[in-house]
Motif scaffolding. Structure first.
Motif, PDB file in Angstrom:
ATOM      1  N   GLY A   1       0.944  -1.298   0.024  1.00  0.00           N
ATOM      2  CA  GLY A   1       0.032   0.120   0.069  1.00  0.00           C
ATOM      3  C   GLY A   1       0.906   1.151  -0.220  1.00  0.00           C
ATOM      4  O   GLY A   1       0.366   2.502  -0.446  1.00  0.00           O
ATOM      5  N   ILE A   2       1.948   1.360   0.667  1.00  0.00           N
ATOM      6  CA  ILE A   2       2.891   2.450   0.646  1.00  0.00           C
ATOM      7  C   ILE A   2       4.285   1.991  -0.366  1.00  0.00           C
ATOM      8  O   ILE A   2       4.984   0.806   0.231  1.00  0.00           O
ATOM      9  CB  ILE A   2       3.172   2.647   1.870  1.00  0.00           C
ATOM     10  N   LEU A   3       4.772   2.590  -0.934  1.00  0.00           N
ATOM     11  CA  LEU A   3       6.050   2.376  -1.807  1.00  0.00           C
ATOM     12  C   LEU A   3       6.952   3.358  -1.552  1.00  0.00           C
ATOM     13  O   LEU A   3       6.688   4.645  -1.493  1.00  0.00           O
ATOM     14  CB  LEU A   3       5.917   2.478  -3.241  1.00  0.00           C
ATOM     15  N   GLN A   4       8.190   3.132  -0.980  1.00  0.00           N
ATOM     16  CA  GLN A   4       9.324   4.081  -0.282  1.00  0.00           C
ATOM     17  C   GLN A   4      10.251   4.369  -1.786  1.00  0.00           C
ATOM     18  O   GLN A   4      10.812   3.334  -2.467  1.00  0.00           O
ATOM     19  CB  GLN A   4      10.169   3.731   0.496  1.00  0.00           C
ATOM     20  N   PRO A   5      10.225   5.555  -2.424  1.00  0.00           N
ATOM     21  CA  PRO A   5      11.087   5.780  -3.623  1.00  0.00           C
ATOM     22  C   PRO A   5      12.472   5.115  -3.246  1.00  0.00           C
ATOM     23  O   PRO A   5      13.104   5.650  -2.110  1.00  0.00           O
ATOM     24  CB  PRO A   5      11.061   7.165  -3.800  1.00  0.00           C
ATOM     25  N   GLY A   6      12.800   4.500  -4.245  1.00  0.00           N
ATOM     26  CA  GLY A   6      14.364   4.078  -4.296  1.00  0.00           C
ATOM     27  C   GLY A   6      14.625   2.657  -3.586  1.00  0.00           C
ATOM     28  O   GLY A   6      15.648   2.193  -3.583  1.00  0.00           O
ATOM     29  N   ALA A   7      13.501   2.299  -2.669  1.00  0.00           N
ATOM     30  CA  ALA A   7      13.580   1.005  -1.978  1.00  0.00           C
ATOM     31  C   ALA A   7      13.369  -0.367  -2.760  1.00  0.00           C
ATOM     32  O   ALA A   7      12.390  -0.120  -3.488  1.00  0.00           O
ATOM     33  CB  ALA A   7      12.449   1.164  -0.738  1.00  0.00           C
ATOM     34  N   LYS A   8      14.296  -1.247  -2.662  1.00  0.00           N
ATOM     35  CA  LYS A   8      13.888  -2.306  -3.541  1.00  0.00           C
ATOM     36  C   LYS A   8      12.589  -3.255  -3.132  1.00  0.00           C
ATOM     37  O   LYS A   8      12.252  -3.575  -2.003  1.00  0.00           O
ATOM     38  CB  LYS A   8      15.122  -3.403  -3.102  1.00  0.00           C
ATOM     39  N   GLN A   9      12.056  -3.728  -4.173  1.00  0.00           N
ATOM     40  CA  GLN A   9      10.750  -4.465  -3.973  1.00  0.00           C
ATOM     41  C   GLN A   9      10.959  -5.751  -4.562  1.00  0.00           C
ATOM     42  O   GLN A   9      11.757  -5.916  -5.697  1.00  0.00           O
ATOM     43  CB  GLN A   9       9.601  -3.837  -4.744  1.00  0.00           C
ATOM     44  N   HIS A  10      10.411  -6.952  -4.372  1.00  0.00           N
ATOM     45  CA  HIS A  10      10.616  -8.482  -4.959  1.00  0.00           C
ATOM     46  C   HIS A  10       9.151  -8.780  -4.831  1.00  0.00           C
ATOM     47  O   HIS A  10       8.663  -8.981  -3.945  1.00  0.00           O
ATOM     48  CB  HIS A  10      11.510  -8.879  -3.896  1.00  0.00           C
ATOM     49  N   THR A  11       8.712  -9.023  -6.062  1.00  0.00           N
ATOM     50  CA  THR A  11       7.448  -9.580  -6.438  1.00  0.00           C
ATOM     51  C   THR A  11       7.576 -11.003  -7.224  1.00  0.00           C
ATOM     52  O   THR A  11       8.074 -10.946  -8.144  1.00  0.00           O
ATOM     53  CB  THR A  11       6.611  -8.458  -7.378  1.00  0.00           C
ATOM     54  N   THR A  12       7.227 -11.691  -6.513  1.00  0.00           N
ATOM     55  CA  THR A  12       6.927 -13.196  -7.160  1.00  0.00           C
ATOM     56  C   THR A  12       5.750 -13.539  -7.906  1.00  0.00           C
ATOM     57  O   THR A  12       4.470 -13.167  -7.533  1.00  0.00           O
ATOM     58  CB  THR A  12       7.043 -14.128  -6.113  1.00  0.00           C
ATOM     59  N   ILE A  13       5.864 -13.939  -8.944  1.00  0.00           N
ATOM     60  CA  ILE A  13       4.772 -14.194 -10.036  1.00  0.00           C
ATOM     61  C   ILE A  13       4.887 -15.836 -10.477  1.00  0.00           C
ATOM     62  O   ILE A  13       5.877 -16.353 -10.589  1.00  0.00           O
ATOM     63  CB  ILE A  13       4.766 -13.420 -11.118  1.00  0.00           C
ATOM     64  N   THR A  14       3.568 -16.529 -10.367  1.00  0.00           N
ATOM     65  CA  THR A  14       3.663 -17.788 -11.000  1.00  0.00           C
ATOM     66  C   THR A  14       2.663 -17.989 -11.923  1.00  0.00           C
ATOM     67  O   THR A  14       1.702 -17.602 -11.846  1.00  0.00           O
ATOM     68  CB  THR A  14       3.318 -18.602  -9.552  1.00  0.00           C
ATOM     69  N   ALA A  15       2.771 -18.643 -12.923  1.00  0.00           N
ATOM     70  CA  ALA A  15       1.832 -19.090 -14.109  1.00  0.00           C
ATOM     71  C   ALA A  15       1.825 -20.384 -14.183  1.00  0.00           C
ATOM     72  O   ALA A  15       2.794 -21.351 -14.142  1.00  0.00           O
ATOM     73  CB  ALA A  15       2.612 -18.579 -15.204  1.00  0.00           C
ATOM     74  N   GLU A  16       0.608 -21.083 -14.339  1.00  0.00           N
ATOM     75  CA  GLU A  16       0.321 -22.304 -14.330  1.00  0.00           C
ATOM     76  C   GLU A  16      -0.815 -22.750 -15.322  1.00  0.00           C
ATOM     77  O   GLU A  16      -1.878 -21.693 -15.708  1.00  0.00           O
ATOM     78  CB  GLU A  16      -0.291 -23.054 -13.220  1.00  0.00           C
ATOM     79  N   ALA A  17      -0.844 -23.644 -16.235  1.00  0.00           N
ATOM     80  CA  ALA A  17      -1.721 -23.886 -17.360  1.00  0.00           C
ATOM     81  C   ALA A  17      -1.987 -25.436 -17.579  1.00  0.00           C
ATOM     82  O   ALA A  17      -1.162 -26.001 -17.074  1.00  0.00           O
ATOM     83  CB  ALA A  17      -1.483 -23.313 -18.591  1.00  0.00           C
ATOM     84  N   GLY A  18      -3.248 -25.819 -18.083  1.00  0.00           N
ATOM     85  CA  GLY A  18      -3.385 -27.293 -18.005  1.00  0.00           C
ATOM     86  C   GLY A  18      -4.692 -27.461 -18.795  1.00  0.00           C
ATOM     87  O   GLY A  18      -5.497 -26.404 -19.321  1.00  0.00           O
ATOM     88  N   GLY A  19      -4.893 -28.631 -18.938  1.00  0.00           N
ATOM     89  CA  GLY A  19      -6.069 -29.104 -20.008  1.00  0.00           C
ATOM     90  C   GLY A  19      -6.230 -30.495 -20.196  1.00  0.00           C
ATOM     91  O   GLY A  19      -5.376 -31.331 -19.786  1.00  0.00           O
TER      92      GLY A  19
END
Length: 567
Positions: free
Chosen positions: A121-139
């Motif tokens: 909700g709050i981002l400090q300018p210049g501070a590192k952020q680490h966002t993990t994303i996962t993709a999955e598919a099937g059928g």
């Protein structure tokens, strides 16, 4: 004096060891000073003065905006159930398909899922952020293949960030493992009043796009209460539930019915495997159904692969649902109505009250029945009625024409109207239902199950066994399980201990017609095992064997086989 002495000896070269010591001391001193200022700068980034031309401040999240649309323009084949949904930081999408309107044509379904770490909700300018994303598919597919997919990446003010996960494969090939990446990034400095947009760009099967925009405002100080709260979010869904190339098609589920939300009086007499239920006005509220479940007017019930359920109505009607079928409870008795959305059901109304009736609504026709036994089958493009005993009316949705079918006759309804009544093999049809009825039943026309037919589960007894993972190349996890009561209503509870993972979980479930089903609901001792796995086990003598997990079960989306024996 000391300084002069050191300098003297250094200059005269009289003590080379002291010279080396002094050089090393000076290097260490300089390094310590530099490290102090570096660490101090890192720990107080938010207190640093901004670069020239920028203001001191923080980025405050003011809006989370979806941009989601299901794909509806297909070039060929029959596509339906196209949908894409957003819930929190998860996007899911998919569709079902057929290559034609013949029951023997190739068919299947594909899906894709993207999950990511919710942004702060709050981002400090210049501070590192680490966002993990996962993709999955099937059928899955019967003969020809489609291409499930799930791709995502982060954009910072429309600048794409790396890396990004992407899965795209043929549904005729082995399902790939989920792909997970971590994106490191930082918010820039800004001026008071500036706007920053961080986009989670997604595309999953069945969608044109499924993007989510996090919009931040640059403010002098963080507010005491954030203008945007993630607690306000509710699941959202886009897409259609019908085949756009055919009209009419699978009946849309409507919640506009008399007595909506009231207890329908319908109860479960027997259940095998995974059977789920939800209210018609909440497409994300699927939950397991058991003997203790109350079924309300407007509820949707579906059976999974290899699963079935027997439903009993207060007016003595009995329904048997085959695997991969879906119905809606449209109105309570005594004038009962239900909708067959997909799949195949057997309806026994032989013992129905004399003044009652039953209607089964399908995509192409309505079956009106009383004092009879029928089978109804729905594909989305055709509706079939078979009369095993008695008679039933069949009314076309396209033409309004109504015809009567008697014992041994069947009719098929399409967008062109009704077929003429034609004979079918009653014995063959009855034989196809034997695996889905209690063993005490001699014929289809006899009573089709009560709670007395449910096998007893040994409560208060310890079991030991193992689970074998399919996607993890046969990885085996041993466990010990204890079942406890109460069991008067068919429910079970207890705990499962994963001995190699140092975990103990609470379980809750119910007895079925052939075994038990349960879910891990809470930690007793948190270790390496995950929650929310569903287990479906059937009796094999004194042993219990079955399956666990699927694409919607287990926090790590694992699945495989499971077996256990009493100790």
């Amino acid at each position: 004096m000391i300084t002069i002495y050191l300098q003297k000896n250094w200059v005269l070269g009289r003590d080379s060891g002291l010279k080396q010591w002094l050089i090393g001391w000076r290097i260490c001193f300089v390094s310590i000073v530099l490290l102090f200022f570096t660490v101090s700068g890192l720990c107080t980034a938010q207190d640093q003065e901004p670069p020239y031309g920028y203001d001191k401040g923080v980025w405050v999240l003011i809006e989370k905006k979806p941009d989601v649309e299901a794909e509806t323009d297909w070039d060929s084949g029959l596509y339906y159930n196209q949908h894409v949904s957003l819930s929190g930081s998860t996007v899911r999408g998919g569709y079902s398909w057929k290559d034609g309107d013949d029951p023997e044509d190739c068919k299947g379904e594909v899906w894709g899922t993207i999950t990511w770490d919710e942004l702060p909700g709050i981002l400090q300018p210049g501070a590192k952020q680490h966002t993990t994303i996962t993709a999955e598919a099937g059928g899955s597919q019967s003969c020809s293949a489609r291409h499930p997919g799930a791709c995502s990446h982060l954009e910072l003010n429309e600048e794409s960030l790396e890396p990004h996960p992407c899965i795209y494969y043929s549904s005729g090939e082995p399902k790939p493992d989920p792909e997970t990446v971590t994106v490191s990034w930082e918010a820039p400095w800004g001026k008071i009043g500036d706007t920053l947009t961080v986009t989670v760009w997604n595309r999953v099967s069945g969608s044109i796009r499924a993007h989510v925009y996090y919009i931040y405002s640059y403010q002098a100080n963080a507010p005491a209460v954030l203008p945007y709260s993630f607690e306000e979010e509710k699941p959202q869904r886009w897409g259609n539930e019908k085949t756009p190339s055919l009209e009419p098609t699978t009946k849309p589920v409507s919640c506009e019915m008399e007595y909506f939300g009231a207890d329908s009086g319908v109860r479960v007499s027997g259940v095998t495997g995974q059977v789920d239920i939800r209210p018609c006005n909440d497409e994300d509220a699927w939950r397991g159904v058991g003997l203790k479940s109350v079924i309300y007017v407007g509820d949707i019930i579906r059976t999974g692969e290899g699963s079935s359920v027997i439903l009993s109505f207060p007016n003595m009607c009995t329904f048997v649902m085959k695997p991969e079928s879906e119905i809606s409870i449209d109105n309570p008795p005594k004038d009962s109505k239900m909708g067959l959305i997909n799949g195949k059901i057997l309806v026994n109304i032989k013992k129905m009250f004399q003044d009652g009736s039953m209607q089964v609504q399908m995509s192409q026709a309505v079956a009106g029945i009383k004092g009879t036994i029928i089978v109804c089958e729905e594909t989305g493009t055709s509706s079939t009625l078979k009369v095993l005993e008695g008679s039933a009316y069949f009314r076309s949705m396209a033409t309004g024409e109504e015809r009567l079918a008697i014992t041994g006759e069947m009719m098929i309804a399409t967008i062109d109207g009704l077929s003429q009544p034609q004979p079918f093999d009653i014995e063959s049809e009855e034989a196809s239902w034997e695996d889905y009825l209690p063993e005490t039943r001699a014929t289809v026309g006899s009573d089709m199950g009560t709670n007395d037919n449910i096998p007893l589960v040994s409560l208060g007894v310890n079991y030991s066994g193992e689970a074998i993972s399919e996607p993890k190349n046969g990885k085996t996890w041993p466990f010990k399980l204890t079942l406890i009561g109460p069991d008067t209503d068919g429910s079970i509870s207890g705990q499962i201990e994963w001995t190699s993972l140092n975990s103990i979980h609470q379980i809750e479930g119910f007895k079925t017609a052939t075994g038990i089903t349960f879910t891990e609901t809470a930690y007793i001792k948190k270790g390496g095992a995950v929650l929310n796995c569903r287990y479906n086990l059937n009796y094999d003598g004194d042993s219990l064997t079955g399956t666990y997990g699927d694409e919607d079960s287990c926090d790590d989306r694992d699945y495989g086989t499971i077996s256990m024996n009493p100790e």
